[in-house]
Design a protein around this motif. Structure first.
Motif, PDB file in Angstrom:
ATOM      1  N   GLY A  37      -3.368  17.876  24.564  1.00 52.69           N
ATOM      2  CA  GLY A  37      -3.842  19.239  24.499  1.00 52.69           C
ATOM      3  C   GLY A  37      -5.250  19.333  25.047  1.00 52.69           C
ATOM      4  N   LEU A  38      -5.919  20.495  24.854  1.00 53.37           N
ATOM      5  CA  LEU A  38      -7.268  20.727  25.371  1.00 53.37           C
ATOM      6  C   LEU A  38      -8.155  21.275  24.267  1.00 53.37           C
ATOM      7  CD1 LEU A  38      -6.455  22.571  28.749  1.00 53.37           C
ATOM      8  CD2 LEU A  38      -6.962  20.139  28.453  1.00 53.37           C
ATOM      9  N   ILE A  39      -9.434  20.876  24.291  1.00 49.47           N
ATOM     10  CA  ILE A  39     -10.426  21.454  23.399  1.00 49.47           C
ATOM     11  C   ILE A  39     -11.643  21.877  24.208  1.00 49.47           C
ATOM     12  CG2 ILE A  39      -9.682  20.063  21.412  1.00 49.47           C
ATOM     13  CD1 ILE A  39     -12.183  18.285  21.907  1.00 49.47           C
ATOM     14  N   ASP A  40     -12.475  22.755  23.600  1.00 50.85           N
ATOM     15  CA  ASP A  40     -13.727  23.123  24.248  1.00 50.85           C
ATOM     16  C   ASP A  40     -14.863  22.258  23.695  1.00 50.85           C
ATOM     17  OD1 ASP A  40     -14.454  24.146  21.761  1.00 50.85           O
ATOM     18  OD2 ASP A  40     -14.140  26.246  22.341  1.00 50.85           O
ATOM     19  N   ALA A  41     -16.084  22.523  24.137  1.00 54.34           N
ATOM     20  CA  ALA A  41     -17.208  21.668  23.761  1.00 54.34           C
ATOM     21  C   ALA A  41     -17.551  21.776  22.278  1.00 54.34           C
ATOM     22  CB  ALA A  41     -18.438  22.026  24.613  1.00 54.34           C
ATOM     23  N   GLN A  42     -17.076  22.821  21.605  1.00 58.16           N
ATOM     24  CA  GLN A  42     -17.320  22.966  20.169  1.00 58.16           C
ATOM     25  C   GLN A  42     -16.157  22.411  19.332  1.00 58.16           C
ATOM     26  OE1 GLN A  42     -18.124  25.644  22.381  1.00 58.16           O
ATOM     27  NE2 GLN A  42     -20.155  24.680  22.284  1.00 58.16           N
ATOM     28  N   GLY A  43     -15.181  21.788  20.024  1.00 54.79           N
ATOM     29  CA  GLY A  43     -14.060  21.176  19.321  1.00 54.79           C
ATOM     30  C   GLY A  43     -12.910  22.114  19.041  1.00 54.79           C
ATOM     31  N   ASN A  44     -12.988  23.370  19.488  1.00 56.60           N
ATOM     32  CA  ASN A  44     -11.895  24.317  19.291  1.00 56.60           C
ATOM     33  C   ASN A  44     -10.727  23.990  20.215  1.00 56.60           C
ATOM     34  OD1 ASN A  44     -13.506  25.939  17.470  1.00 56.60           O
ATOM     35  ND2 ASN A  44     -14.609  26.655  19.305  1.00 56.60           N
ATOM     36  N   GLU A  45      -9.509  24.065  19.693  1.00 55.66           N
ATOM     37  CA  GLU A  45      -8.324  23.757  20.498  1.00 55.66           C
ATOM     38  C   GLU A  45      -7.975  24.926  21.410  1.00 55.66           C
ATOM     39  OE1 GLU A  45      -5.128  22.506  17.983  1.00 55.66           O
ATOM     40  OE2 GLU A  45      -5.958  20.475  17.744  1.00 55.66           O
ATOM     41  N   ARG A  46      -8.088  24.682  22.681  1.00 54.92           N
ATOM     42  CA  ARG A  46      -7.662  25.671  23.656  1.00 54.92           C
ATOM     43  C   ARG A  46      -6.149  25.604  23.860  1.00 54.92           C
ATOM     44  NH1 ARG A  46     -12.664  25.009  28.031  1.00 54.92           N
ATOM     45  NH2 ARG A  46     -13.905  26.722  27.155  1.00 54.92           N
ATOM     46  N   MET A  47      -5.622  24.434  23.787  1.00 52.47           N
ATOM     47  CA  MET A  47      -4.173  24.217  23.864  1.00 52.47           C
ATOM     48  C   MET A  47      -3.849  23.096  22.888  1.00 52.47           C
ATOM     49  SD  MET A  47      -1.310  25.148  25.204  1.00 52.47           S
ATOM     50  CE  MET A  47      -1.823  26.142  26.608  1.00 52.47           C
ATOM     51  N   ALA A  48      -3.068  23.402  21.863  1.00 49.68           N
ATOM     52  CA  ALA A  48      -2.737  22.410  20.840  1.00 49.68           C
ATOM     53  C   ALA A  48      -1.993  21.230  21.476  1.00 49.68           C
ATOM     54  CB  ALA A  48      -1.883  23.048  19.748  1.00 49.68           C
ATOM     55  N   PRO A  49      -2.221  20.024  20.978  1.00 54.46           N
ATOM     56  CA  PRO A  49      -1.513  18.854  21.540  1.00 54.46           C
ATOM     57  C   PRO A  49      -0.001  19.015  21.444  1.00 54.46           C
ATOM     58  CG  PRO A  49      -3.327  18.165  20.155  1.00 54.46           C
ATOM     59  CD  PRO A  49      -3.182  19.630  19.936  1.00 54.46           C
ATOM     60  N   GLN A  50       0.678  19.039  22.602  1.00 53.93           N
ATOM     61  CA  GLN A  50       2.124  19.266  22.618  1.00 53.93           C
ATOM     62  C   GLN A  50       2.802  18.816  23.919  1.00 53.93           C
ATOM     63  OE1 GLN A  50       3.041  23.644  23.241  1.00 53.93           O
ATOM     64  NE2 GLN A  50       0.806  23.794  22.843  1.00 53.93           N
ATOM     65  N   TYR A  51       2.007  18.386  24.919  1.00 53.73           N
ATOM     66  CA  TYR A  51       2.588  18.116  26.229  1.00 53.73           C
ATOM     67  C   TYR A  51       2.657  16.623  26.522  1.00 53.73           C
ATOM     68  CZ  TYR A  51       1.759  23.066  26.876  1.00 53.73           C
ATOM     69  OH  TYR A  51       1.763  24.424  26.715  1.00 53.73           O
ATOM     70  N   GLN A  52       3.632  16.251  27.386  1.00 56.66           N
ATOM     71  CA  GLN A  52       3.750  14.852  27.800  1.00 56.66           C
ATOM     72  C   GLN A  52       2.559  14.423  28.659  1.00 56.66           C
ATOM     73  OE1 GLN A  52       7.385  13.164  29.271  1.00 56.66           O
ATOM     74  NE2 GLN A  52       8.602  14.939  28.607  1.00 56.66           N
ATOM     75  N   LEU A  53       2.032  15.361  29.421  1.00 58.45           N
ATOM     76  CA  LEU A  53       0.956  15.017  30.355  1.00 58.45           C
ATOM     77  C   LEU A  53       0.183  16.271  30.697  1.00 58.45           C
ATOM     78  CD1 LEU A  53      -0.307  12.834  32.302  1.00 58.45           C
ATOM     79  CD2 LEU A  53       1.281  13.676  34.044  1.00 58.45           C
TER      80      LEU A  53
ATOM     81  N   VAL B  86       3.055  18.900  31.712  1.00 59.74           N
ATOM     82  CA  VAL B  86       4.457  18.479  31.672  1.00 59.74           C
ATOM     83  C   VAL B  86       4.949  18.590  30.237  1.00 59.74           C
ATOM     84  CG1 VAL B  86       6.096  16.605  32.112  1.00 59.74           C
ATOM     85  CG2 VAL B  86       4.078  16.887  33.591  1.00 59.74           C
ATOM     86  N   GLU B  87       6.085  19.287  30.074  1.00 62.70           N
ATOM     87  CA  GLU B  87       6.714  19.370  28.761  1.00 62.70           C
ATOM     88  C   GLU B  87       8.151  18.885  28.864  1.00 62.70           C
ATOM     89  OE1 GLU B  87       8.305  23.980  28.586  1.00 62.70           O
ATOM     90  OE2 GLU B  87       6.273  23.577  27.883  1.00 62.70           O
ATOM     91  N   GLY B  88       8.773  18.666  27.714  1.00 63.04           N
ATOM     92  CA  GLY B  88      10.145  18.158  27.667  1.00 63.04           C
ATOM     93  C   GLY B  88      10.266  17.023  26.676  1.00 63.04           C
ATOM     94  N   GLU B  89      11.486  16.752  26.242  1.00 66.52           N
ATOM     95  CA  GLU B  89      11.726  15.710  25.257  1.00 66.52           C
ATOM     96  C   GLU B  89      11.524  14.316  25.835  1.00 66.52           C
ATOM     97  OE1 GLU B  89      12.188  16.233  22.085  1.00 66.52           O
ATOM     98  OE2 GLU B  89      11.991  18.390  22.458  1.00 66.52           O
ATOM     99  N   SER B  90      11.784  14.133  27.138  1.00 60.47           N
ATOM    100  CA  SER B  90      11.613  12.840  27.794  1.00 60.47           C
ATOM    101  C   SER B  90      11.161  13.092  29.231  1.00 60.47           C
ATOM    102  CB  SER B  90      12.923  12.043  27.786  1.00 60.47           C
ATOM    103  OG  SER B  90      13.894  12.672  28.617  1.00 60.47           O
ATOM    104  N   TRP B  91      10.714  11.993  29.870  1.00 63.99           N
ATOM    105  CA  TRP B  91      10.235  12.144  31.255  1.00 63.99           C
ATOM    106  C   TRP B  91      11.367  12.554  32.188  1.00 63.99           C
ATOM    107  CZ3 TRP B  91       5.654  12.970  33.057  1.00 63.99           C
ATOM    108  CH2 TRP B  91       5.412  12.867  34.433  1.00 63.99           C
ATOM    109  N   ASP B  92      12.555  12.075  31.952  1.00 69.25           N
ATOM    110  CA  ASP B  92      13.688  12.441  32.799  1.00 69.25           C
ATOM    111  C   ASP B  92      14.050  13.912  32.648  1.00 69.25           C
ATOM    112  OD1 ASP B  92      13.856   9.885  33.773  1.00 69.25           O
ATOM    113  OD2 ASP B  92      15.383   9.232  32.330  1.00 69.25           O
ATOM    114  N   GLU B  93      13.661  14.496  31.520  1.00 70.74           N
ATOM    115  CA  GLU B  93      13.950  15.909  31.281  1.00 70.74           C
ATOM    116  C   GLU B  93      12.687  16.769  31.437  1.00 70.74           C
ATOM    117  OE1 GLU B  93      15.500  15.883  27.348  1.00 70.74           O
ATOM    118  OE2 GLU B  93      17.446  15.050  27.934  1.00 70.74           O
TER     119      GLU B  93
END
Length: 794
Positions: free
Chosen positions: A248-264, A279-286
């Motif tokens: 995911g992504l955070i800003d300089a104050q530690g706020n989550e811009r995008m909650a951790p949820q992606y493969q990459l 990249v999202e999906g249950e596996s890399w092939d998907e």
């Protein structure tokens, strides 16, 4: 450079090969730069030499870098020499008043200020300074690195560390190769509350240090607590974090811009506005790939197998155009910046024709074409076997082939020629001439040139006969020789390609790429050749200029990209040896192996300049007429004329003076900078007076034309086209001085040379040319200048 834009001195005299030929200009009121043909020297306001035998002078601000051979130095605008040219490197450190100087290329380096004071001894191996304005600097000595503050001129951290990282207001320091990173601010103070750790990295844009221990600012404030994320790293305007559910992504104050949820999450290749691929999906092939901006806002939903962002050139004055290339099931499509589909994912390949081009060459099945990835249209339909872009025209043009037949199309999809040729080849002859394009086409087994012209917004086959003047262009159309315009000592042609008919046949039969003479032209240490005109010639010989080595029985040309004239003495250096056969031809023993002709015949070009038959009576008549026009043109400039006045009088001067010539240079120098004339002539400027030009006019008025020295051997390409003739001038005042037993300034003796011969240091002369029957002055000799100083006008 136009003659009136130069500060022209005695350098413009017709001088011998060993005499001075210089141009002087002021860098600052305190420093003059005097340039000769090969080198330069710096003088102070009093004429004292500061530095000499310089090859380069590079001023910027109040300091100029100078070079002598491979060594460098520096001089200040007030004339103070900061560094003699004896250093392997001297670099400006932007944003500071410091210079980096190295005695060896990347060794024995230190810092010198703009007063010439050594502020850091020259004993360091490496300055890791990628942006001099970003401080402190990482400097290494004997494998130990420290952080140097150039503003305070002190060490923020001593040279005791194995490795440093600097940025965002921090210095990360590792005492040993495998030790943890210690965290300091840019002043070298430990950041409070931040422990040493192995995974600290710098997030420069966020001005934070980040790692599994958290996120800290330079005051030691924690913005993310230890252990919240398993990994944190700076990613432009955001920091990338990894949690249990992904990235995911955070800003300089530690706020989550995008909650951790992606493969990459990673930057797009273009790094436009910090946009990111996710990249999202249950596996890399998907996997499903989308695009988000730097703040985590989704721009393209994740539904593709892959995405690339290309930045194409926009119309004039407009921003770049954004093109998303998307991949789905192994096929490529295109979307615009808003995600609108321009092409479905159907192409097997798609690549831009040039960097920044909106045109892409695409393939679909066994067919290829060219499509515009900003409009969704294909100007060259995807139905051809092959497509090649012609890069020599002012507008796009394509060679296309289908079922073994070739033709030409433009970028709008119009057929410029039918698909009727067995072959279409690009031609360098006439390339770009008059806005056109030139090709060689093969039709029914015969090769011929094809000329295209761009007019009324489209390409057209020219109805005019194709120009063949390349056969008779100067230097046989050799591009480098035509630009440099060297004096050619000898010219050789293949024995079977020494006339126009033979060249035309060889071109039609495909033995020459162009209808052009494949000559070897010798000029001093260089030879100019176009061996690539032979279709099968080895590429080892494909150089426009080859080192020319003189041999007792002929000559030798060195080949290979790195070859230069210094290798002539090495018989083992790769080259082509041409041996005199005794009948005006030479044979080359290595040429057969390189698919070049073996026997060459001498065929010197006709002289560029010819000297008309000499008639003293006609010459004196022409001189008298010229003198009247020249004297009248000089009247507004006789006393203290400025460069601006010379420019203003340019049109009036054209009738009797070649403006871009040595004579003009001397005349301008006499009135605008007589001190430099004095230096060149090695006399005291105080003795000259301020009436040099009037005295010269008086001297010329007394002169009598008494002989010809033939064509002046001009070796400067820009002046050689004047085809100037040497006219010896009898000056009664000189002969009167000789009769009185007084000395004359000619060390070789005062004597009129034989007719047609130029002999230096014997007799005054000037050089003239005829333009449309009108005599014009080209040069005033050093001998004439010496006479001016001894007797001129007195």
């Amino acid at each position: 450079m136009p003659v009136f834009h130069r500060t022209l001195l005695a350098a413009a005299l017709l001088v011998s090969a060993t005499a001075l030929h210089a141009q002087t200009r002021n860098w600052t009121p305190a420093v003059q730069v005097e340039k000769t043909a090969d080198q330069a020297r710096l003088l102070n306001a009093k004429g004292k030499v500061l530095l000499e035998q310089l090859d380069g002078f590079y001023p910027e601000g109040d300091v100029a870098l100078v070079s002598r051979g491979s060594l460098w130095g520096a001089v200040r605008a007030d004339g103070k020499v900061l560094l003699q040219p004896e250093y392997a490197r001297v670099d400006r450190m932007e944003g500071t008043s410091l210079l980096q100087a190295c005695r060896e290329d990347n060794e024995s380096c230190g810092l010198v200020d703009h007063n010439g004071k050594v502020v850091l001894p020259l004993q360091n191996e490496r300055f890791a300074v990628f942006d001099a304005k970003r401080t402190p600097w990482s400097i290494t000595r004997q494998d130990r690195t420290g952080a140097y503050d150039p503003k305070a001129q002190r060490w923020a951290l001593p040279q005791e560390y194995a490795q440093l990282r600097i940025g965002g207001g921090f210095v990360l320091a590792r005492p040993a190769k495998d030790a943890d990173w210690q965290v300091f601010d840019e002043g070298g103070k430990p950041v409070p509350g931040v422990p040493a750790a192995s995974d600290w990295t710098l997030w420069a844009e966020g001005e934070r240090v980040v790692g599994s221990q958290g996120v800290f600012d330079t005051e030691g404030r924690a913005w993310v607590s230890p252990g919240k994320y398993s990994e944190i790293s700076g990613l432009g305007q955001s920091a990338l974090v990894q949690g249990e559910s992904g990235f995911g992504l955070i800003d300089a104050q530690g706020n989550e811009r995008m909650a951790p949820q992606y493969q990459l999450i990673e930057p797009l290749q273009s790094e436009h506005e910090g946009w990111l691929r996710f990249v999202e999906g249950e596996s890399w092939d998907e996997r499903r790939v989308g695009v988000m901006d730097a703040q985590g806002r989704v721009l393209l939903p994740a539904r593709w197998d892959g995405i690339d962002l290309d930045l194409a050139d926009g119309p004039a004055g407009k921003d770049s155009q954004l093109i998303f290339r998307v991949l789905k099931d192994g096929r490529i499509g295109a979307l615009d910046a808003g995600g609108r589909e321009l092409f479905p994912a159907k192409f097997e390949s798609a690549s831009p024709l040039d960097y920044g081009s909106v045109l892409y060459q695409v393939s679909e099945g066994e067919r290829t074409g060219v499509c515009d990835f900003t409009t969704g249209k294909c100007p060259v339909p995807v139905r051809f076997d092959r497509v090649f872009e012609y890069d020599g025209g002012q507008e796009p043009l394509f060679v296309v082939s289908l079922d073994g037949r070739y033709g030409l199309m433009d970028a709008q999809g119009n057929a410029v020629t039918p698909l009727k040729y067995e072959k279409v080849e690009e031609s360098d002859a006439g390339r770009g001439r008059n806005g056109g394009a030139r090709f060689t086409v093969t039709e029914k087994g015969k090769r011929r040139p094809l000329q295209l012209q761009w007019s009324e917004g489209a390409w057209h086959v020219s109805t005019k006969p194709v120009e063949t003047t390349v056969l008779h262009e100067p230097y046989d159309g050799h591009p480098m020789a035509s630009l440099i315009r060297p004096v050619i000592e000898a010219r050789y042609l293949p024995a079977d390609l020494n006339d126009d008919a033979a060249i035309s046949r060889a071109y039609a039969e495909g033995r020459l790429r162009e209808a052009q003479y494949p000559s070897i032209q010798l000029s001093g240490p260089q030879a100019y050749a176009l061996f690539e005109l032979f279709p099968e010639a080895d590429r080892a010989a494909h150089r426009l200029s080859l080192p020319h080595c003189r041999q007792p029985d002929g000559f030798r040309l060195l080949i290979g990209r790195a070859a230069d004239a210094s290798a002539c003495a090495d018989p083992a250096s790769a080259g082509l040896s041409f041996t005199d056969a005794g009948d005006g031809s030479v044979t080359c023993k290595e040429c057969a192996e390189l698919k070049l002709p073996v026997r060459w015949v001498r065929a010197d070009p006709p002289p560029r300049c010819t000297v008309p038959a000499w008639s003293q009576r006609e010459a004196q008549q022409a001189y008298t007429k010229w003198l009247t026009a020249f004297t009248a043109a000089m009247q507004p400039l006789k006393k203290g004329a400025s460069k601006e006045q010379w420019k203003a009088e340019a049109e009036n001067l054209r009738g009797s003076l070649v403006l871009q010539s040595r004579a003009t240079a001397m005349l301008v120098g006499l009135t605008t900078n007589p001190e430099s004339f004095a230096k060149a002539m090695q006399v005291d400027a105080a003795q000259l007076g301020d009436d040099l030009l009037p005295r010269l006019l008086t001297l010329l008025a007394s002169a009598e034309v008494v002989g010809s020295g033939g064509l002046y051997p001009e070796n400067e390409p820009g002046l050689a086209d004047a085809c100037a003739e040497v006219w010896y001038l009898r000056l009664p005042a000189l002969e009167s001085r000789q009769a009185q037993g007084k000395s004359l300034p000619f060390t070789s003796g005062y004597q009129l040379p034989p007719s047609g011969q130029l002999q230096r240091d014997r007799y005054p002369f000037a050089t003239f040319t005829r333009e449309d029957g009108v005599l014009k002055l080209v040069g005033l000799s050093r001998e004439l200048a010496q006479a001016l100083l001894v007797v001129g006008g007195k």
